[in-house]
Design an enzyme around this catalytic site. Structure first.
Site, PDB file in Angstrom:
ATOM      1  N   ASP A 218       0.878  -1.166   0.000  1.00  0.00           N
ATOM      2  CA  ASP A 218       0.000   0.000   0.000  1.00  0.00           C
ATOM      3  C   ASP A 218       0.915   1.216   0.000  1.00  0.00           C
ATOM      4  O   ASP A 218       1.714   1.401   0.921  1.00  0.00           O
ATOM      5  CB  ASP A 218      -0.878   0.021   1.258  1.00  0.00           C
ATOM      6  CG  ASP A 218      -1.994  -1.008   1.195  1.00  0.00           C
ATOM      7  OD1 ASP A 218      -2.394  -1.390   0.078  1.00  0.00           O
ATOM      8  OD2 ASP A 218      -2.464  -1.447   2.263  1.00  0.00           O
TER       9      ASP A 218
ATOM     10  N   ASP B 108     -13.765  -4.127  -1.510  1.00  0.00           N
ATOM     11  CA  ASP B 108     -13.569  -3.822  -0.087  1.00  0.00           C
ATOM     12  C   ASP B 108     -14.933  -3.930   0.577  1.00  0.00           C
ATOM     13  O   ASP B 108     -15.866  -3.200   0.204  1.00  0.00           O
ATOM     14  CB  ASP B 108     -13.011  -2.408   0.094  1.00  0.00           C
ATOM     15  CG  ASP B 108     -11.620  -2.248  -0.508  1.00  0.00           C
ATOM     16  OD1 ASP B 108     -10.935  -3.275  -0.677  1.00  0.00           O
ATOM     17  OD2 ASP B 108     -11.223  -1.109  -0.788  1.00  0.00           O
TER      18      ASP B 108
END
Length: 251
Positions: free
Chosen positions: A11, A130
């Site tokens: 990330d 998500d």
């Protein structure tokens, strides 16, 4: 069973690798090129690179960072963050990625999945989902780095993206993300049972047992790892040895 893939996740925010909990409380975890080089030499099966602030900041993925990472990586790389058009997909693939990952833009413009898979092949199109639990056996899709609820059921959305031509699903539990308390196995199992696509389980790995649990019980095709690897709790070799010992085929 298909051989399981072990996939480190980078990330990236402001050009640095970061890690958070529930997509928040972000802490820095190093340089993306150094991490990528390390994992490539460690024989990770693939690498996922997510520019996590691109969508929120309304900009495209940092192509220059992707290029630098691709120069040191000799394993398949998936790149996501801020991808909104076929041109964006092409730019990322030209920068060295093997696949792209779309989440917010997939929800807002589902035709991008269809057109992307037609132009570049479904193997290049990963749809990231998500999801946050809303009730027993129910999960809602969130977009914009987990900040915006959509009202869309995660399992139904998984079925839809398969129909649109996605080649793979990257499934992250927002509830478990960064907690190191284990993956959301029921969510992973529900999605895996609903589609024929490979499902990458993401969010919550804290022990080696969590990996075997989500593979065996959740029927994940691959596991995405961040905290376990970035802070050197385990090596890729230790993870693969463990998975083999519990009777799971690994690449």
């Amino acid at each position: 069973m298909v051989a399981i893939r072990i996939i480190p996740c980078l990330d990236v925010k402001d050009g640095r690798v970061v890690k958070g909990v529930h997509f928040e409380n972000i802490v820095e975890a190093g340089d993306p090129v150094e991490h990528a080089d390390f994992y490539s030499r460690e024989n990770a099966d693939e690498l996922v690179f997510l520019d996590i602030s691109a969508t929120i900041e309304g900009r495209k993925t940092m192509v220059d960072v992707v290029k630098k990472v691709s120069e040191v990586v000799f394993i398949p790389m998936t790149v996501g963050g801020g991808i909104k058009s076929l041109q964006d997909i092409e730019d990322i693939l030209k920068a060295g990625a093997d696949k792209i990952s779309i989440n917010t833009s997939a929800v807002k413009t589902p035709d991008l999945i269809k057109e992307g898979s037609k132009k570049f092949g479904s193997q290049c199109i990963v749809v990231a989902i998500d999801a946050k639990k809303t009730a027993e056996n129910q999960w809602e899709v969130y977009i914009e780095s987990g900040k915006t609820p959509t009202g869309i059921d995660a399992v139904e959305w998984a079925k839809k993206v398969e129909g649109l031509g996605a080649g793979e699903i990257l499934l992250t539990s927002i509830d478990m993300d960064g907690t190191q308390k284990g993956y959301d196995v029921p969510l992973t199992r529900k999605v895996s049972d609903s589609v024929r696509l490979p499902v990458i389980a993401s969010g919550g790995a804290g022990t080696l047992e969590h990996l075997s649990e989500v593979i065996k019980e959740g029927r994940a095709s691959a596991v995405l790892l961040a905290s376990l690897l970035h802070f050197r709790k385990y090596t890729i070799a230790q993870i693969k040895d463990y998975i083999k010992k519990v009777g799971i085929e690994v690449r």
